[in-house]
Write a protein that holds these residues in place. Structure first.
Motif, PDB file in Angstrom:
ATOM      1  N   THR A 185      -4.800  -0.429  -6.691  1.00 29.59           N
ATOM      2  CA  THR A 185      -3.715  -0.302  -5.738  1.00 29.59           C
ATOM      3  C   THR A 185      -4.179   0.436  -4.485  1.00 29.59           C
ATOM      4  N   ARG A 186      -5.025   1.462  -4.687  1.00 30.05           N
ATOM      5  CA  ARG A 186      -5.525   2.203  -3.526  1.00 30.05           C
ATOM      6  C   ARG A 186      -6.294   1.288  -2.587  1.00 30.05           C
ATOM      7  N   ASP A 187      -7.144   0.440  -3.177  1.00 32.22           N
ATOM      8  CA  ASP A 187      -7.968  -0.454  -2.363  1.00 32.22           C
ATOM      9  C   ASP A 187      -7.106  -1.507  -1.674  1.00 32.22           C
ATOM     10  N   ALA A 188      -6.082  -1.966  -2.371  1.00 32.73           N
ATOM     11  CA  ALA A 188      -5.284  -3.085  -1.862  1.00 32.73           C
ATOM     12  C   ALA A 188      -4.178  -2.648  -0.918  1.00 32.73           C
ATOM     13  N   TRP A 189      -3.887  -1.365  -0.896  1.00 30.06           N
ATOM     14  CA  TRP A 189      -2.710  -0.859  -0.181  1.00 30.06           C
ATOM     15  C   TRP A 189      -2.653  -1.373   1.260  1.00 30.06           C
ATOM     16  N   ASN A 190      -3.744  -1.263   1.993  1.00 28.18           N
ATOM     17  CA  ASN A 190      -3.751  -1.791   3.357  1.00 28.18           C
ATOM     18  C   ASN A 190      -4.083  -3.274   3.389  1.00 28.18           C
ATOM     19  N   THR A 191      -5.115  -3.651   2.648  1.00 27.91           N
ATOM     20  CA  THR A 191      -5.603  -5.029   2.731  1.00 27.91           C
ATOM     21  C   THR A 191      -4.513  -6.047   2.445  1.00 27.91           C
ATOM     22  N   LEU A 192      -3.826  -5.882   1.347  1.00 34.84           N
ATOM     23  CA  LEU A 192      -2.853  -6.896   0.951  1.00 34.84           C
ATOM     24  C   LEU A 192      -1.594  -6.839   1.799  1.00 34.84           C
TER      25      LEU A 192
ATOM     26  N   LEU B 201       8.275  11.223 -11.769  1.00 30.60           N
ATOM     27  CA  LEU B 201       7.439  10.781 -10.659  1.00 30.60           C
ATOM     28  C   LEU B 201       7.918  11.471  -9.386  1.00 30.60           C
ATOM     29  N   ILE B 202       7.013  12.146  -8.732  1.00 30.14           N
ATOM     30  CA  ILE B 202       7.365  12.831  -7.483  1.00 30.14           C
ATOM     31  C   ILE B 202       7.291  11.833  -6.338  1.00 30.14           C
ATOM     32  N   ASP B 203       8.328  11.812  -5.553  1.00 26.60           N
ATOM     33  CA  ASP B 203       8.385  10.875  -4.432  1.00 26.60           C
ATOM     34  C   ASP B 203       7.437  11.354  -3.333  1.00 26.60           C
ATOM     35  N   SER B 204       6.652  10.443  -2.815  1.00 23.57           N
ATOM     36  CA  SER B 204       5.677  10.845  -1.808  1.00 23.57           C
ATOM     37  C   SER B 204       5.458   9.723  -0.811  1.00 23.57           C
ATOM     38  N   ASP B 205       5.110  10.110   0.409  1.00 18.07           N
ATOM     39  CA  ASP B 205       4.801   9.117   1.434  1.00 18.07           C
ATOM     40  C   ASP B 205       3.300   8.930   1.599  1.00 18.07           C
ATOM     41  N   ALA B 206       2.525   9.695   0.874  1.00 13.50           N
ATOM     42  CA  ALA B 206       1.066   9.559   0.980  1.00 13.50           C
ATOM     43  C   ALA B 206       0.658   8.203   0.399  1.00 13.50           C
ATOM     44  N   PRO B 207      -0.484   7.665   0.811  1.00 14.06           N
ATOM     45  CA  PRO B 207      -0.928   6.391   0.225  1.00 14.06           C
ATOM     46  C   PRO B 207      -1.045   6.520  -1.295  1.00 14.06           C
ATOM     47  N   PRO B 208      -0.904   5.405  -2.010  1.00 15.26           N
ATOM     48  CA  PRO B 208      -0.922   5.496  -3.468  1.00 15.26           C
ATOM     49  C   PRO B 208      -2.240   6.040  -4.002  1.00 15.26           C
TER      50      PRO B 208
END
Ligand code: FES
Ligand code: FES
Lengths: 154, 713
Positions: B123-130, B672-679
């Motif tokens: 998910t980290r890798d795909a977050w921007n790409t996808l 789960l803590i809500d966050s705006d940081a990338p996954p």
């Protein structure tokens, strides 16, 4: 020649009677929903029904099936809408999914005998089937859900 | 990292490519510089050389195909990655056809440096790409509609694979727009949706693979059936690193259905017309190993070898302040040694691979986490060019790091090449347990100093164990330090003025590899248990001490704050409560464990996990990963281990390598803590936290530390 009923269809086949049912299903009938996890009765990935009772098909020789009825995950429901399958979807039980045919067939046999099983009855029935992905908590919830028709719709 | 809702340059703009599909559709994806392919001979030009790199194909008939470039092994990537793309593309998950990606440069996982799945990177890798891929396609569709209608783009909106005009009457489907879109200039920037506009990310839609999996219709590696396919097993020498010296295949050959028995590179193959015949032949095979190596390997000897490394000099992985001086001045110094054993992966689906090697090409159907490495393996063995080798990734019946390896691929390719037919190689459960690349055995020496107030001021940690990188990726070894072995111990989040971390490499003949959580899985046990021992020695509450050491780290404090009420609640009679904190793969997790001892048996009763995993893409999938990671960790904490005698693994089945069972499942609550940081990555973070949380709970319950895994009373 060995005769059996497989998912409701009469079948006959000439095979070594010592062949485990698991491999009869997978190799000869192409029913790959029943899984090989250990081949020695220790994991439950291969559970099917024999006359409605859950058995480990890897440890059930073809000879033991003569004249009897075998049901596999493919035959559990025509459309994947057995109450347990619906509950499994609603609870999102499967992870890798490899153990899940065995889990569902074991749970379905439990429900057939105990329509509203207690947690102890669920423990007793389900502890024979291993899940490396740890879906056990969801399996319990899904069994309770399937046993409670009023919440089946989710 | 991309900011939501802003116009931005594309991460991979110059590499964007849009082409026309036959029939007038559109394919969108990325082309990589030749780097990855330079050493490969030029391929005969295929009609559409770009298409294999496409992420999205929008066909004129309305079909929308997307490629899944990561392995679905239970972690839910099929759904979560599709969500990222569908969110920006403005299509429903039900409108996508998802198919496994081939091996192509576009699908490299940049966090792993190859097209592979693992380590909580997908998910980290795909977050921007996808998301960018989806947004690009959507932008093109809107531009095509605006052009068709002769209206400004601002009057057009995309929804469920259609573009609607603001007048409320005109609309065109993506399929209808695809041909026009391919003639438009590629956008140079793209606007990602703002978080409040998300309709998929942050929700838990039904997993796309579940309906197949509840009907027994999901196809795993062992379910591959090709015309003319043979089945094979391979008997390997049970002594690690040794070869079979003699064999008698008569009894195996006599099994009806067995076609041939012969020696291959890694053992003796039994080839048959059915799985069962291949397995029966395997069991009947008489093999003889007169190994000249490793026959004296026992767990005790390996342990002694590692023990030597606890003393003497060792490379320093991290040095802050002056630990020796601080220890000398400390009011109290304590020292502990922790022991972590080899562990197997025990994927529920035993290792397997199906290969079809022909003179002009090769197809490999395999449950793999590393399709690119699979293609490389086949290329080496067959001499075929990479373009002629196709890797088809099936569903994986578990991966856990094991399916990054290539041994089962080698088996299948070698056999198919030799027999000129498709061959499925099946490993038995015993093969799987005895010929794994294990989680390494490690020893840890920790020394800590407390000041007069009971506050830790000095922290020394030495990790002793074999190097995983030495085989897998030796180029990443730095000054004798294997970063996979020090993971988690380096990045300890606590404020400790004097700290030193050393890694003493002590290789053993045992094959080792990646395992859920990697270095975190052994380091967190040592560091989090030792912290509790320090707390105890200083008369401090474990949670309070952690809070104090994390005073400057609000993100960690937030986790502990969420656990505070659980921690403060009265501990049920006869139970112990423990805590552990793990930071890994861009996520942080605090785990509380409650355990009891019944009839001399340890029972984990409840876990409460608080996760800060950045932006949560799919909350239910994240919860499932926490549950799964806990069960995986609990098996390694309470059940068995891989041990050796006479150079052989002593475990061969689920009797001597037991897994956690249904009736041993603890209650699990996930916050789960809500966050705006990338996954961040979540698939492996819970596993390392389990052993220390359980050991700390037992320390609280029984008043003595548990420093050896698996835990025995
Ligand atoms: S395969 Fe039958 S119990 Fe494991
Ligand atoms: S879902 Fe993977 S083994 Fe049960």
């Amino acid at each position: 020649m060995i005769h059996l009923t497989l998912n409701g269809e009469p079948q006959a086949l000439a095979l070594d009677p010592a062949t485990p049912l698991l491999w009869v299903l997978r190799d000869h009938f192409g029913l790959t929903g029943t899984k090989y996890g250990c081949g020695e009765g220790a994991c439950g990935a291969c559970v099917v029904w024999l006359d409605g009772e859950p058995v480990k098909s890897c440890s059930t020789p073809l000879s033991a099936v003569e004249g009897r009825s075998v049901q596999t995950i493919e035959g559990l429901s025509p459309d994947g809408r057995h109450p347990l399958q619906l509950a499994w979807v609603l609870e999102e039980v499967p992870q890798c999914g490899y153990c899940q045919s065995g889990q569902i067939m074991t749970a379905a046999a439990l429900l057939a005998r105990h329509p509203r099983p207690s947690d102890e009855q669920i423990d007793a029935a389900m502890s024979e089937v291993l899940c490396r992905c740890g879906s056990y908590g969801r399996i319990r919830r899904a069994i309770h859900r399937a046993a409670t028709p009023e919440v089946q719709g989710g | 990292m991309a900011d939501s809702g802003s116009m931005k340059g594309l991460t991979r703009r110059d590499l964007l490519k849009i082409v026309t599909l036959s029939g007038g559709g559109l394919a969108l994806g990325w082309v990589w510089p030749a780097r990855a392919e330079t050493n490969e001979p030029a391929a005969p030009r295929s009609p559409d050389p770009f298409e294999p790199n496409a992420w999205i194909n929008i066909h004129a008939d309305g079909r929308i195909q997307v490629r899944l470039a990561r392995a679905e092994m239970g972690q839910g990537v099929m759904t979560s990655l599709a969500m990222l793309l569908a969110e920006e593309l403005e299509v429903g998950l039900d409108q996508l056809q998802i198919e496994p990606a081939p091996v192509a440069p576009a699908y490299v996982n940049y966090l792993l440096g190859e097209q592979a799945t693992g380590g909580g990177t997908s998910t980290r890798d795909a977050w921007n790409t996808l998301r960018e891929a989806g947004a690009l396609a959507r932008t093109l569709m809107i531009a095509a509609a605006a052009q068709t209608w002769g209206v400004p783009e601002s009057e057009c909106r995309a929804r469920r694979a259609q573009v609607h005009h603001a007048d409320g009457t005109r609309r065109l489907t993506y399929g209808e727009l695809a041909a026009t879109a391919t003639r438009l200039p590629a956008p140079s920037s793209v606007e990602l949706k703002a978080k409040p506009d998300w309709t998929l990310i942050g929700t838990s839609p039904r997993r796309l693979d579940t309906p197949l999996k509840v009907r027994g219709a999901a196809h795993f590696g062992l379910d591959v059936r090709l015309p003319g396919m043979l089945y094979a097993t391979i008997a390997r020498c049970p002594v690690i690193g040794a070869q079979i010296s003699g064999w008698n295949g008569q009894a195996a050959h006599a099994v009806p259905g067995v076609i041939d028995v012969f020696a291959v590179r890694y053992g003796i193959a039994v080839v048959a017309e059915t799985s069962w015949a291949a397995l029966t032949g395997h069991a009947r095979l008489e093999v003889e190993c007169r190994p000249r190596v490793n026959t004296a390997v026992t767990t005790e000897r390996l342990h002694s070898r590692l023990r030597i490394g606890l003393n003497g000099r060792a490379p320093v992985a991290l040095k802050e302040g002056d630990v020796s001086r601080a220890l000398a001045r400390a009011a109290l110094e304590i020292e502990s040694v922790y022991e972590v054993p080899f562990q197997a992966h025990a994927c529920m689906e035993p290792m397997n691979c199906t290969a079809d090697v022909r003179p002009d090409g090769c197809d490999i159907h395999v449950p793999t986490q590393s399709p690119a490495a699979t293609r490389e393996t086949a290329r080496h063995l067959t001499g075929l060019s990479a373009e002629r080798i196709r890797v088809h990734t099936t569903f994986l019946g578990g991966g856990h790091g094991r399916r990054r390896e290539q041994d089962f691929v080698q088996d299948a390719v070698e056999l198919s090449q030799r027999l000129g037919r498709p061959v499925q190689v099946i490993w038995t459960r015993a093969d799987d347990l005895q010929h794994d690349y294990y989680r390494p055995m490690t020893l840890h020496r920790l020394r800590g100093g407390l000041d007069a107030a009971g506050e830790p001021v000095a922290w020394f940690h030495r990790v002793v164990g074999p190097s995983v990188l030495a085989r897998r990726d030796p180029g990443r070894l730095r000054d004798g330090i294997d970063s996979l072995m020090t993971d988690g111990a380096v990045s300890l989040p606590y404020r400790l003025p004097h700290r030193r971390l050393e890694y003493r490499r002590a290789d053993t003949p045992v094959p080792i590899g990646l395992w859920r959580g990697d270095g975190h899985s052994h380091n967190a046990f040592a560091t989090e248990c030792f912290l509790d021992e320090l707390a105890r020695a200083g008369g401090r509450d474990p949670l309070e001490l952690r809070r104090q050491l994390l005073a400057e780290s609000p993100a960690h404090l937030a986790l502990l704050d969420r656990l505070a009420e659980y921690w403060a609640a009265p501990v049920p009679e006869g139970q112990g409560r423990g805590l552990a904190l793990v930071e890994a793969m861009g996520s942080r997790l605090a785990l509380l464990a409650e355990v009891s001892v019944e009839d001399g048996k340890i029972r984990a009763r409840r876990f409460v996990a608080v996760l800060d995993g950045g932006q949560v893409v799919n909350p239910d999938a994240v919860r499932a990963q926490i549950e799964s990671g806990i069960v995986f960790g609990l098996t390694a904490t309470l059940k068995g281990a891989i041990t050796f005698s006479d150079g052989q693994v002593e475990q061969a089945d689920f009797g001597d390598y037991p897994l956690l069972r249904f009736d041993e499942m603890p209650e699990v609550e996930s916050i789960l803590i809500d966050s705006d940081a990338p996954p961040g990555g979540v698939s492996s973070i819970a596993t390392p936290a389990v052993a220390p949380a359980v050991a700390n709970a037992l320390l609280a319950l029984l008043g003595r530390p548990f420093r050896t895994l698996p835990i025995r009373l």
